[in-house]
Design a protein around this motif. Structure first.
Motif, PDB file in Angstrom:
ATOM      1  N   CYS A 176       0.852  -1.194   0.000  1.00  0.00           N
ATOM      2  CA  CYS A 176       0.000   0.000   0.000  1.00  0.00           C
ATOM      3  C   CYS A 176       0.884   1.239   0.000  1.00  0.00           C
ATOM      4  N   TRP A 207     -10.666   5.089  -8.806  1.00  0.00           N
ATOM      5  CA  TRP A 207      -9.212   5.165  -8.610  1.00  0.00           C
ATOM      6  C   TRP A 207      -8.744   6.617  -8.758  1.00  0.00           C
ATOM      7  N   ALA A 225      -9.539   8.842  -5.898  1.00  0.00           N
ATOM      8  CA  ALA A 225      -8.632   8.599  -4.768  1.00  0.00           C
ATOM      9  C   ALA A 225      -7.264   9.235  -5.012  1.00  0.00           C
ATOM     10  N   MET A 240      -5.179   8.593  -7.523  1.00  0.00           N
ATOM     11  CA  MET A 240      -4.210   7.649  -8.067  1.00  0.00           C
ATOM     12  C   MET A 240      -4.062   7.851  -9.575  1.00  0.00           C
ATOM     13  N   LEU A 252      -3.253   0.423  -3.096  1.00  0.00           N
ATOM     14  CA  LEU A 252      -3.806   0.977  -1.866  1.00  0.00           C
ATOM     15  C   LEU A 252      -4.584  -0.130  -1.179  1.00  0.00           C
ATOM     16  N   ILE A 274      -7.663   3.526   0.580  1.00  0.00           N
ATOM     17  CA  ILE A 274      -8.470   4.083  -0.514  1.00  0.00           C
ATOM     18  C   ILE A 274      -9.736   4.713   0.055  1.00  0.00           C
ATOM     19  N   GLU A 275     -10.314   4.073   1.079  1.00  0.00           N
ATOM     20  CA  GLU A 275     -11.516   4.642   1.687  1.00  0.00           C
ATOM     21  C   GLU A 275     -11.209   5.956   2.401  1.00  0.00           C
ATOM     22  N   ARG A 320      -8.935   8.093   1.519  1.00  0.00           N
ATOM     23  CA  ARG A 320      -8.786   9.090   0.450  1.00  0.00           C
ATOM     24  C   ARG A 320     -10.129   9.504  -0.129  1.00  0.00           C
TER      25      ARG A 320
END
Length: 93
Positions: free
Chosen positions: A5, A32, A35, A37, A53, A58-59, A61
């Motif tokens: 991650c 994505w 987030a 990325m 991630l 990710i959550e 973000r």
């Protein structure tokens, strides 16, 4: 080392492979991107080899929990005994 991650350093694909320890998934490109990325570059398995991630990061973000509609239809998202409980709950499997 496996798929680390980018934010917290968690190995999302630890070895040896054991039940309930993997967070190997693919979300829709727009999720994505939300987030923060870079665009995903699918490989022959439908996965990106670039950046990772964990579900928690990710959550964080995104500012929300993932849900089943956030995931692609790629094979990587099929139910697996290796998925962590939180990944299972997000995929709805």
């Amino acid at each position: 080392m496996g798929a680390i991650c980018q934010d917290c350093g968690l190995d999302t694909t630890p070895r040896p492979v054991t039940k309930g320890t993997w967070e190997w998934y693919m979300v829709l490109p727009e999720i994505w991107a939300q987030a923060g990325m870079p665009p995903m570059v699918p490989n022959e398995h439908g996965l990106t080899d670039e950046e990772f991630l964990c579900i928690g990061c990710i959550e964080a973000r995104l500012g929300r929990l993932l849900n089943a509609s956030d995931f692609t239809s790629q094979r990587v998202n099929e139910p697996s005994e290796f998925d962590t409980p939180r990944l299972v709950s997000r995929k709805g499997t």
